[in-house]
Design a protein around this motif. Structure first.
Motif, PDB file in Angstrom:
ATOM      1  N   TYR B   4       0.845  -1.197   0.000  1.00 61.20           N
ATOM      2  CA  TYR B   4       0.000   0.000   0.000  1.00 61.20           C
ATOM      3  C   TYR B   4       0.876   1.241   0.000  1.00 61.20           C
ATOM      4  O   TYR B   4       1.837   1.342   0.766  1.00 61.20           O
ATOM      5  CB  TYR B   4      -0.947  -0.029   1.202  1.00 61.20           C
ATOM      6  CG  TYR B   4      -2.050  -1.042   0.991  1.00 61.20           C
ATOM      7  CD1 TYR B   4      -3.278  -0.648   0.464  1.00 61.20           C
ATOM      8  CD2 TYR B   4      -1.825  -2.396   1.239  1.00 61.20           C
ATOM      9  CE1 TYR B   4      -4.271  -1.583   0.223  1.00 61.20           C
ATOM     10  CE2 TYR B   4      -2.807  -3.329   1.000  1.00 61.20           C
ATOM     11  CZ  TYR B   4      -4.025  -2.927   0.493  1.00 61.20           C
ATOM     12  OH  TYR B   4      -4.999  -3.842   0.244  1.00 61.20           O
ATOM     13  N   VAL B   5       0.535   2.135  -0.922  1.00 63.94           N
ATOM     14  CA  VAL B   5       1.354   3.326  -1.085  1.00 63.94           C
ATOM     15  C   VAL B   5       0.574   4.541  -0.603  1.00 63.94           C
ATOM     16  O   VAL B   5      -0.619   4.670  -0.878  1.00 63.94           O
ATOM     17  CB  VAL B   5       1.736   3.493  -2.572  1.00 63.94           C
ATOM     18  CG1 VAL B   5       2.508   4.784  -2.778  1.00 63.94           C
ATOM     19  CG2 VAL B   5       2.567   2.299  -3.028  1.00 63.94           C
ATOM     20  N   TYR B   6       1.238   5.393   0.171  1.00 63.14           N
ATOM     21  CA  TYR B   6       0.572   6.633   0.620  1.00 63.14           C
ATOM     22  C   TYR B   6       1.507   7.807   0.363  1.00 63.14           C
ATOM     23  O   TYR B   6       2.667   7.624  -0.022  1.00 63.14           O
ATOM     24  CB  TYR B   6       0.171   6.521   2.086  1.00 63.14           C
ATOM     25  CG  TYR B   6       1.313   6.695   3.062  1.00 63.14           C
ATOM     26  CD1 TYR B   6       2.384   5.807   3.078  1.00 63.14           C
ATOM     27  CD2 TYR B   6       1.340   7.758   3.957  1.00 63.14           C
ATOM     28  CE1 TYR B   6       3.434   5.977   3.957  1.00 63.14           C
ATOM     29  CE2 TYR B   6       2.384   7.927   4.839  1.00 63.14           C
ATOM     30  CZ  TYR B   6       3.430   7.032   4.839  1.00 63.14           C
ATOM     31  OH  TYR B   6       4.463   7.213   5.704  1.00 63.14           O
ATOM     32  N   ASP B   7       0.998   9.027   0.603  1.00 63.33           N
ATOM     33  CA  ASP B   7       1.750  10.215   0.174  1.00 63.33           C
ATOM     34  C   ASP B   7       2.778  10.728   1.187  1.00 63.33           C
ATOM     35  O   ASP B   7       3.383  11.776   0.985  1.00 63.33           O
ATOM     36  CB  ASP B   7       0.774  11.344  -0.189  1.00 63.33           C
ATOM     37  CG  ASP B   7      -0.049  11.781   1.022  1.00 63.33           C
ATOM     38  OD1 ASP B   7       0.259  11.328   2.150  1.00 63.33           O
ATOM     39  OD2 ASP B   7      -1.002  12.564   0.827  1.00 63.33           O
ATOM     40  N   GLY B   8       2.973  10.007   2.291  1.00 62.65           N
ATOM     41  CA  GLY B   8       3.996  10.431   3.245  1.00 62.65           C
ATOM     42  C   GLY B   8       3.456  11.316   4.358  1.00 62.65           C
ATOM     43  O   GLY B   8       4.202  11.677   5.270  1.00 62.65           O
ATOM     44  N   ASN B   9       2.181  11.667   4.296  1.00 54.98           N
ATOM     45  CA  ASN B   9       1.600  12.472   5.377  1.00 54.98           C
ATOM     46  C   ASN B   9       1.062  11.583   6.488  1.00 54.98           C
ATOM     47  O   ASN B   9       0.541  10.501   6.233  1.00 54.98           O
ATOM     48  CB  ASN B   9       0.457  13.338   4.853  1.00 54.98           C
ATOM     49  CG  ASN B   9       0.982  14.520   4.072  1.00 54.98           C
ATOM     50  OD1 ASN B   9       1.932  15.185   4.500  1.00 54.98           O
ATOM     51  ND2 ASN B   9       0.391  14.755   2.906  1.00 54.98           N
ATOM     52  N   PHE B  10       1.168  12.100   7.697  1.00 58.73           N
ATOM     53  CA  PHE B  10       0.692  11.354   8.857  1.00 58.73           C
ATOM     54  C   PHE B  10      -0.807  11.044   8.737  1.00 58.73           C
ATOM     55  O   PHE B  10      -1.230   9.905   8.943  1.00 58.73           O
ATOM     56  CB  PHE B  10       0.965  12.151  10.131  1.00 58.73           C
ATOM     57  CG  PHE B  10       0.527  11.460  11.386  1.00 58.73           C
ATOM     58  CD1 PHE B  10       1.236  10.365  11.867  1.00 58.73           C
ATOM     59  CD2 PHE B  10      -0.588  11.889  12.099  1.00 58.73           C
ATOM     60  CE1 PHE B  10       0.837   9.719  13.025  1.00 58.73           C
ATOM     61  CE2 PHE B  10      -0.989  11.248  13.257  1.00 58.73           C
ATOM     62  CZ  PHE B  10      -0.271  10.160  13.719  1.00 58.73           C
ATOM     63  N   ASP B  11      -1.579  12.055   8.362  1.00 57.17           N
ATOM     64  CA  ASP B  11      -3.026  11.874   8.261  1.00 57.17           C
ATOM     65  C   ASP B  11      -3.373  10.778   7.254  1.00 57.17           C
ATOM     66  O   ASP B  11      -4.269   9.960   7.486  1.00 57.17           O
ATOM     67  CB  ASP B  11      -3.716  13.178   7.840  1.00 57.17           C
ATOM     68  CG  ASP B  11      -3.571  14.247   8.908  1.00 57.17           C
ATOM     69  OD1 ASP B  11      -3.012  13.927   9.978  1.00 57.17           O
ATOM     70  OD2 ASP B  11      -4.013  15.385   8.666  1.00 57.17           O
ATOM     71  N   SER B  12      -2.641  10.780   6.147  1.00 53.50           N
ATOM     72  CA  SER B  12      -2.914   9.775   5.119  1.00 53.50           C
ATOM     73  C   SER B  12      -2.623   8.371   5.640  1.00 53.50           C
ATOM     74  O   SER B  12      -3.335   7.418   5.323  1.00 53.50           O
ATOM     75  CB  SER B  12      -2.053  10.017   3.883  1.00 53.50           C
ATOM     76  OG  SER B  12      -2.122  11.360   3.506  1.00 53.50           O
ATOM     77  N   LEU B  13      -1.552   8.261   6.431  1.00 50.40           N
ATOM     78  CA  LEU B  13      -1.203   6.951   6.977  1.00 50.40           C
ATOM     79  C   LEU B  13      -2.292   6.455   7.927  1.00 50.40           C
ATOM     80  O   LEU B  13      -2.683   5.283   7.895  1.00 50.40           O
ATOM     81  CB  LEU B  13       0.147   7.014   7.701  1.00 50.40           C
ATOM     82  CG  LEU B  13       0.621   5.706   8.331  1.00 50.40           C
ATOM     83  CD1 LEU B  13       0.810   4.616   7.286  1.00 50.40           C
ATOM     84  CD2 LEU B  13       1.925   5.914   9.104  1.00 50.40           C
TER      85      LEU B  13
END
Lengths: 432, 259
Positions: B4-13
């Motif tokens: 799973y790939v996310y944008d590096g932001n805490f909220d996104s994680l």
């Protein structure tokens, strides 16, 4: 650098050199708030740098002056010693402290002094410096003040209300040694100052109920003594330490391995300071303060000195092998704490973790127990790590730990086997 | 294989973890786009879900503030593999809170149960971050600029600017100051008039002008630092243990000693 700065540079060099044999650099125990000016104190203390000797630099450790009317044989500043001398004016030193502090070089000031004219005169000078910092610069950072030997109790009382920690040196472990090496200092006066401070602190703590803050030396009292300049046994030293903690509620007792700063017929001809002995004393001191040991358990008439080859906790456990193995799943915290290879943090974790599952040797390792040592002294659910252990074998193997220590390591005072419990020469303030 | 790939932001994680837990998916790994270049296939992108984020975020805070702080600290470690450790930890925390009749005390105790690998691994990460933070409370070195602003550069292993700023706000409320993480190009900038700081992107600052006195105090400190060590107790190993070489570049006392 212009000439004013150049003079300041030289002065600090002289008065820093003269102060550096003081052991304490702790900036812990106070959480002074300061809404009006710069600076505060953090309860855990903060180290800012480390010198080439590995000692932490937390406070600007400096003397008000190194001009001394006393002639203590062990001291670099004794009047018969031919060294450059200087005096800081209170304003000069207060300014310098602020300049260093705002650059975050330091956590505050550790101010001591030689005895210029007399104790009270030097003490007044120091108080001027401290009061400038607090009242003019509105400085809220950490201040540790050294009380001059035999200073007026009223000055000691005033001082404590301005600083975070206050200390009076006990200097040497016995009155006889003190009279021999420091004829200008009177043993009863030194102890008298320590007692005065102690009762001032007690009063302030009693008032805590009304004021909600401890106002007299909130970081408490410490003292230091020189180790290895005089013939006392470790037992004498540790018993003294214990009574300082118990009867006079000191926060810390510091040991300072005697560094030969002078040749004197009264002093031992040392080539190197007894660093390993100092290190072992700190380990024993830790056992008194955090591990629930009594001094007489660690040393007694049969064993009057700490074993240089092995840390004092392991030495105690080997002499008291009938108390082991300790069963991890049922033993009380206090018993677990006495297992070699287990520190305060591991012991607390064991207590928490064993409520949820049976702990295995593997779990203990992950929790942070040093199994290399602990394995001889504990069992998990009735089993020891190697069921073939017999009492004799264990003693033999644990004894084998001795031979692993090489002589060269003894000299350097670094024992890789016992790193977990090893205490660095100077207190490390750790928040976590 | 599902990465799973996310944008590096805490909220996104947090949003991603919420979605995975809600749909009962166990991820192989979670990482940012730039770290996932080696994987051509099996990459899954989920878009940010405000509703799920809000729910998990408040739920975690409700269960244990300490646990939440540990998660944030672990995230700031920016170490490889921290995302999956955070995911595992969140799962443990949620599972724990759903146990029947569990008391707050028991939850708090379990969160210190280091025999549980999800708890141990997350705590090891957060501890690293807290330790580095504590180190830099001491190792930050300000220089005084011509306008009296106190300016510090540093290059921490972990992203700790946000954790340092409150300390210096308390300590130096009467000075303007900047702590500049030059490795990440960010910094905390404190304004004494507003009595507050902001965390923002900071360019590398060319043409800094120091105050007239700055150099003198640097030299005085450097000499003091050198001379305060006791030669008979020389122990460089111990010194490096506390003050690793990688920090020396930005320390006033060692700036000329660093090779």
């Amino acid at each position: 650098m212009n000439s004013d700065f150049s003079a300041l540079n030289d002065k600090l060099s002289i008065l820093g050199m003269s102060a550096k044999y003081d052991a304490s650099c702790s900036s812990s125990g106070s959480s002074r708030k300061n809404p009006e000016g710069s600076g505060n104190a953090v309860a855990a203390g903060i180290c800012h740098s480390w010198g080439e000797d590995g000692r932490c630099i937390s406070l600007l450790k400096v003397l008000q002056t190194n001009i001394c009317s006393f002639d203590c044989a062990y001291c670099i500043n004794r009047k018969s010693n031919d060294i450059p001398r200087a005096v800081f004016s209170p304003a000069e030193l207060a300014d310098l402290t602020m300049q260093f502090y705002k650059r975050n070089y330091i956590e505050g000031l550790f101010l001591s002094s030689a005895v210029l004219k007399n104790s009270d005169y030097s003490m007044e000078l120091m108080l001027k410096t401290v009061s400038l910092l607090r009242n003019v610069h509105r400085f809220g950072g950490y201040i540790h003040l050294k009380v001059m030997p035999g200073a007026d109790p009223l000055l000691i009382k005033r001082a404590g209300f301005l600083v975070d920690r206050i200390s009076a040196n006990i200097e040497l472990p016995t009155g006889e040694s003190l009279s021999l090496l420091a004829p200008d200092k009177k043993p009863d006066k030194l102890i008298g100052s320590i007692k005065d401070i102690s009762s001032n602190i007690r009063e302030s703590v009693d008032e805590y109920r009304f004021k909600r803050s401890v106002t007299y030396a909130p970081g408490g009292q410490s003292t230091q003594m020189i180790i290895g300049a005089t013939p006392e046994t470790d037992k004498t030293i540790l018993n003294l330490t214990e009574s300082l903690y118990k009867k006079l509620s000191l926060k810390r007792v510091y040991y300072s391995a005697y560094v030969p700063v002078t040749e004197s017929s009264l002093l031992p001809a040392l080539t190197k300071p007894p660093l390993l002995r100092e290190h072992r004393l700190y380990q024993a001191d830790w056992l008194l303060r955090f591990y629930g040991f009594k001094a007489h358990e660690i040393l007694n008439d049969e064993y009057p000195n700490l074993d240089m080859r092995i840390d004092p906790k392991t030495a105690w456990a080997m002499r008291n092998y009938h108390l082991f193995p300790v069963e991890i799943s049922t033993a009380a915290y206090e018993e677990i704490l006495r297992i070699p290879g287990i520190g305060v943090q591991s012991a607390q974790r064991i207590i928490k973790a064993r409520r949820f599952s049976k702990l295995t040797f593997e779990d203990l390792k992950k929790i942070g127990v040093v199994m290399k040592r602990a394995k001889y002294f504990l069992s998990c659910s009735g089993k020891m790590m190697n069921s073939n252990f017999s009492h004799d074998l264990i003693l033999a193997e644990a004894g084998g730990l001795y031979s692993e220590i090489k002589i060269s390591e003894l000299r350097e005072g670094q024992l890789p086997l016992f790193r977990e419990q090893s205490i660095p020469p100077i207190e490390i303030a750790q928040e976590i | 294989m599902n990465i799973y790939v996310y944008d590096g932001n805490f909220d996104s994680l947090i949003s991603l973890c919420a979605e995975l837990i809600a749909s009962k998916i166990t991820p192989e790994n979670i990482m940012t786009e730039d770290k996932s270049h080696g994987y051509l296939f099996d990459k899954i992108y989920l878009s940010f879900n405000q509703n799920l984020y809000d729910r998990l975020n408040s739920r975690l805070n409700q269960i244990s503030k300490t646990a939440y702080a540990h998660i944030c600290a672990a995230f700031l470690s920016e170490t490889e593999g921290m995302e999956i450790k955070i995911y595992n930890y969140i799962q443990t925390v949620l599972r724990l809170s759903l146990e029947k009749n569990i008391s707050q005390q028991k939850i708090d105790d379990y969160l210190e149960n280091f025999a549980d690998s999800s708890i141990r691994e997350l705590n090891q990460l957060s501890k690293k971050v807290y330790i580095e933070r504590h180190r830099f409370l001491g190792l930050i070195r300000f220089s005084e600029l011509s306008d009296k602003t106190l300016y510090a550069q540093f290059e921490p292993d972990h992203n700790i600017s946000l954790l340092l700023a409150p300390h210096f706000k308390q300590r130096l409320p009467k000075d303007n100051w900047i702590i500049h993480d030059i490795a990440r190009g960010i910094g905390a900038v404190y304004d004494k008039e507003k009595n507050d700081y902001i965390l923002c992107g900071l360019e590398n600052t060319a043409g800094i002008i120091y105050s007239e006195e700055e150099n003198a105090f640097r030299q005085i400190w450097q000499r003091y630092w050198k001379e305060i060590a006791i030669p008979e107790r020389k122990n460089p190993k111990c010194q490096l243990n506390f003050m690793p070489k990688r920090y020396w570049k930005h320390l006033t006392e060692t700036e000329n000693l660093n090779r």
